[in-house]
Design a protein around this motif. Structure first.
Motif, PDB file in Angstrom:
ATOM      1  N   ILE A  20     -21.758  -6.778  -2.340  1.00 10.41           N
ATOM      2  CA  ILE A  20     -21.159  -5.680  -3.099  1.00 10.41           C
ATOM      3  C   ILE A  20     -19.749  -5.452  -2.568  1.00 10.41           C
ATOM      4  O   ILE A  20     -19.559  -5.040  -1.418  1.00 10.41           O
ATOM      5  CB  ILE A  20     -21.991  -4.380  -2.968  1.00 10.41           C
ATOM      6  N   LEU A  21     -18.759  -5.766  -3.386  1.00  6.52           N
ATOM      7  CA  LEU A  21     -17.369  -5.599  -2.967  1.00  6.52           C
ATOM      8  C   LEU A  21     -16.997  -4.119  -2.988  1.00  6.52           C
ATOM      9  O   LEU A  21     -17.337  -3.398  -3.928  1.00  6.52           O
ATOM     10  CB  LEU A  21     -16.436  -6.387  -3.896  1.00  6.52           C
ATOM     11  N   THR A  22     -16.301  -3.684  -1.964  1.00  3.70           N
ATOM     12  CA  THR A  22     -15.901  -2.282  -1.890  1.00  3.70           C
ATOM     13  C   THR A  22     -14.605  -2.073  -2.659  1.00  3.70           C
ATOM     14  O   THR A  22     -13.725  -2.939  -2.686  1.00  3.70           O
ATOM     15  CB  THR A  22     -15.692  -1.858  -0.431  1.00  3.70           C
ATOM     16  N   GLY A  23     -14.495  -0.920  -3.303  1.00  2.60           N
ATOM     17  CA  GLY A  23     -13.252  -0.552  -3.971  1.00  2.60           C
ATOM     18  C   GLY A  23     -12.981  -1.353  -5.226  1.00  2.60           C
ATOM     19  O   GLY A  23     -13.792  -2.153  -5.684  1.00  2.60           O
ATOM     20  N   GLU A  24     -11.799  -1.114  -5.776  1.00  2.00           N
ATOM     21  CA  GLU A  24     -11.342  -1.798  -6.975  1.00  2.00           C
ATOM     22  C   GLU A  24     -10.242  -2.797  -6.606  1.00  2.00           C
ATOM     23  O   GLU A  24      -9.610  -2.657  -5.559  1.00  2.00           O
ATOM     24  CB  GLU A  24     -10.777  -0.774  -7.972  1.00  2.00           C
ATOM     25  N   PRO A  25      -9.998  -3.797  -7.470  1.00  2.92           N
ATOM     26  CA  PRO A  25      -8.859  -4.688  -7.204  1.00  2.92           C
ATOM     27  C   PRO A  25      -7.574  -3.872  -7.097  1.00  2.92           C
ATOM     28  O   PRO A  25      -7.390  -2.892  -7.826  1.00  2.92           O
ATOM     29  CB  PRO A  25      -8.838  -5.608  -8.435  1.00  2.92           C
ATOM     30  N   PRO A  26      -6.663  -4.233  -6.177  1.00  3.38           N
ATOM     31  CA  PRO A  26      -5.423  -3.473  -6.012  1.00  3.38           C
ATOM     32  C   PRO A  26      -4.575  -3.465  -7.284  1.00  3.38           C
ATOM     33  O   PRO A  26      -4.728  -4.309  -8.168  1.00  3.38           O
ATOM     34  CB  PRO A  26      -4.703  -4.218  -4.879  1.00  3.38           C
ATOM     35  N   ASP A  27      -3.686  -2.506  -7.357  1.00  2.00           N
ATOM     36  CA  ASP A  27      -2.722  -2.401  -8.450  1.00  2.00           C
ATOM     37  C   ASP A  27      -1.799  -3.628  -8.417  1.00  2.00           C
ATOM     38  O   ASP A  27      -1.225  -3.939  -7.373  1.00  2.00           O
ATOM     39  CB  ASP A  27      -1.905  -1.119  -8.237  1.00  2.00           C
ATOM     40  N   PRO A  28      -1.652  -4.365  -9.527  1.00  2.00           N
ATOM     41  CA  PRO A  28      -0.798  -5.560  -9.513  1.00  2.00           C
ATOM     42  C   PRO A  28       0.683  -5.267  -9.280  1.00  2.00           C
ATOM     43  O   PRO A  28       1.468  -6.187  -9.072  1.00  2.00           O
ATOM     44  CB  PRO A  28      -1.032  -6.185 -10.896  1.00  2.00           C
ATOM     45  N   SER A  29       1.068  -3.980  -9.299  1.00  2.00           N
ATOM     46  CA  SER A  29       2.445  -3.639  -8.936  1.00  2.00           C
ATOM     47  C   SER A  29       2.591  -3.424  -7.428  1.00  2.00           C
ATOM     48  O   SER A  29       3.698  -3.277  -6.923  1.00  2.00           O
ATOM     49  CB  SER A  29       2.907  -2.384  -9.689  1.00  2.00           C
ATOM     50  N   ARG A  30       1.443  -3.412  -6.721  1.00  4.20           N
ATOM     51  CA  ARG A  30       1.470  -3.257  -5.263  1.00  4.20           C
ATOM     52  C   ARG A  30       0.539  -4.286  -4.634  1.00  4.20           C
ATOM     53  O   ARG A  30      -0.500  -3.951  -4.045  1.00  4.20           O
ATOM     54  CB  ARG A  30       1.041  -1.838  -4.871  1.00  4.20           C
ATOM     55  N   VAL A  31       0.900  -5.546  -4.761  1.00  9.86           N
ATOM     56  CA  VAL A  31       0.093  -6.637  -4.203  1.00  9.86           C
ATOM     57  C   VAL A  31       0.176  -6.571  -2.681  1.00  9.86           C
ATOM     58  O   VAL A  31       1.274  -6.519  -2.119  1.00  9.86           O
ATOM     59  CB  VAL A  31       0.599  -8.006  -4.713  1.00  9.86           C
ATOM     60  N   PRO A  32      -0.963  -6.542  -1.985  1.00 11.09           N
ATOM     61  CA  PRO A  32      -0.922  -6.417  -0.520  1.00 11.09           C
ATOM     62  C   PRO A  32      -0.348  -7.660   0.150  1.00 11.09           C
ATOM     63  O   PRO A  32      -0.353  -8.753  -0.419  1.00 11.09           O
ATOM     64  CB  PRO A  32      -2.399  -6.225  -0.147  1.00 11.09           C
ATOM     65  N   SER A  33       0.143  -7.474   1.370  1.00  8.09           N
ATOM     66  CA  SER A  33       0.648  -8.610   2.141  1.00  8.09           C
ATOM     67  C   SER A  33      -0.523  -9.469   2.594  1.00  8.09           C
ATOM     68  O   SER A  33      -1.684  -9.063   2.553  1.00  8.09           O
ATOM     69  CB  SER A  33       1.421  -8.102   3.356  1.00  8.09           C
ATOM     70  N   GLY A  34      -0.217 -10.665   3.069  1.00  8.04           N
ATOM     71  CA  GLY A  34      -1.262 -11.577   3.521  1.00  8.04           C
ATOM     72  C   GLY A  34      -2.126 -12.044   2.369  1.00  8.04           C
ATOM     73  O   GLY A  34      -1.665 -12.198   1.233  1.00  8.04           O
ATOM     74  N   CYS A  35      -3.404 -12.259   2.638  1.00 10.35           N
ATOM     75  CA  CYS A  35      -4.353 -12.607   1.575  1.00 10.35           C
ATOM     76  C   CYS A  35      -4.523 -11.399   0.670  1.00 10.35           C
ATOM     77  O   CYS A  35      -4.834 -10.298   1.132  1.00 10.35           O
ATOM     78  CB  CYS A  35      -5.691 -13.012   2.184  1.00 10.35           C
ATOM     79  N   ARG A  36      -4.341 -11.607  -0.621  1.00 10.86           N
ATOM     80  CA  ARG A  36      -4.410 -10.462  -1.542  1.00 10.86           C
ATOM     81  C   ARG A  36      -5.825  -9.900  -1.683  1.00 10.86           C
ATOM     82  O   ARG A  36      -6.011  -8.826  -2.233  1.00 10.86           O
ATOM     83  CB  ARG A  36      -3.818 -10.828  -2.909  1.00 10.86           C
TER      84      ARG A  36
END
Length: 331
Positions: free
Chosen positions: A264-280
């Motif tokens: 069960i993945l936690t949370g929602e996929p990040p906002d594509p306007s704020r792609v996280p650093s490192g592995c997305r």
């Protein structure tokens, strides 16, 4: 198949949309390479919002890329209206909801003949429509000519949509969730139809889906997409029997036939306007959360080090620091 020249290719493809109220642009498709070869069925898999439909629309010429290019038959896609019209005769779209994509006031005959009329078909229209309906499994075709969509079952409506694509004799179809709205008993029939069309007509297909089970049943190759980028790709048997990316493992774990404990993945996929650093994927990664990545010595890289863009060909590849470290350890 891997030595065949691609029929359709995306090269370093990016599609961005303006941000709301001054926000950063949304990177819906963020540097994607993807090849589809003649007679090949490729499944593009991922959660809702991962960018797979935007990628498919860009490959169809419906959404011009912000950068990168789409090539068809080795030639870059020309976005002039006449060139696009010619291209769309060769590459056809099959939509998810046949009820929504068929005009309720048009007969089956008119629905299938519409593409012929748009493209100024000079041959025998009735013969072409009958042939397309027959290939789509609606036989005898004349029995369906004067029916309206509401008089058909869900499976029959989807076959009419497929016939509307086949009537122009395309080389490739893009099917967006082609069986999502159908009963389980009908899904198998439509998937078998797509496989038969590939075998009989040499048709290529890009099947966009969130369902890895569908990919297993129909695809030669699978590309798993997350937050605008392909994170794992390869032959369907290799990816679905030995997935390397934690995201692919999570998608696969919820299939009843997988036998694995559901992830069960936690949370929602990040906002594509704020792609996280490192592995997305790192903010939701079960491997990082469990400490496995730390024990493998890659936790910091997961959070900070960007991963390379995967090549578009048929080789098995994964964009994951932990999977790469695990493969090196095994070697």
């Amino acid at each position: 198949m891997s030595t065949t020249t691609p029929l359709l290719s995306a090269e370093a493809l990016k599609v961005t949309f303006p941000g709301r109220r001054g926000a950063a642009p949304a990177r819906a498709v963020d540097s994607v390479d993807l090849d589809i070869r003649p007679g090949e069925i490729v499944a593009l898999v991922g959660e809702s919002g991962c960018g797979k439909t935007t990628l498919a629309r860009s490959l169809l010429g419906l959404v011009p890329p912000t950068s990168g290019q789409v090539t068809f038959g080795g030639k870059p896609l020309d976005y002039a209206s006449r060139a696009l019209k010619s291209y769309r005769k060769r590459v056809q779209l099959v939509l998810q909801d046949p009820s929504g994509s068929l005009n309720p006031r048009h007969t089956v005959y008119d629905a299938v003949a519409e593409g012929l009329r748009i493209h100024g078909y000079a041959g025998d229209e009735r013969e072409a429509v009958a042939g397309a309906l027959s290939r789509a499994g609606l036989r005898p075709p004349e029995r369906f000519f004067l029916r309206y969509p509401h008089e058909l079952s869900g499976g029959q409506r989807q076959r009419v949509v497929i016939a509307g694509a086949l009537v122009l004799e395309p080389e490739l179809i893009v099917a967006d969730e082609p069986v999502a709205s159908l009963d389980a008993s009908v899904r198998g029939e439509i998937l078998a139809l797509l496989l038969r069309l590939r075998d009989e007509l040499g048709l290529s297909a890009l099947v966009v889906t969130h369902d890895l089970g569908l990919a297993w049943n129909i695809a030669d190759r699978v590309a798993v997409m997350y937050l605008g980028r392909i994170v794992e790709t390869g032959k369907v048997e290799e990816i679905l029997t030995a997935p390397q990316h934690p995201y692919t493992q999570a998608l696969l774990s919820v299939l009843p036939e997988s036998g694995a404990e559901p992830v069960i993945l936690t949370g929602e996929p990040p906002d594509p306007s704020r792609v996280p650093s490192g592995c997305r994927f790192h903010a939701r990664c079960q491997v990082l959360a469990s400490g496995e990545a730390e024990r493998a010595g890659v936790a910091e890289a997961c959070r900070t080090k960007d991963l390379p863009v995967l090549a578009g060909g048929g080789q098995t590849q994964v964009a994951c620091h932990w999977a790469v470290a695990a493969a090196k350890a095994r070697a």
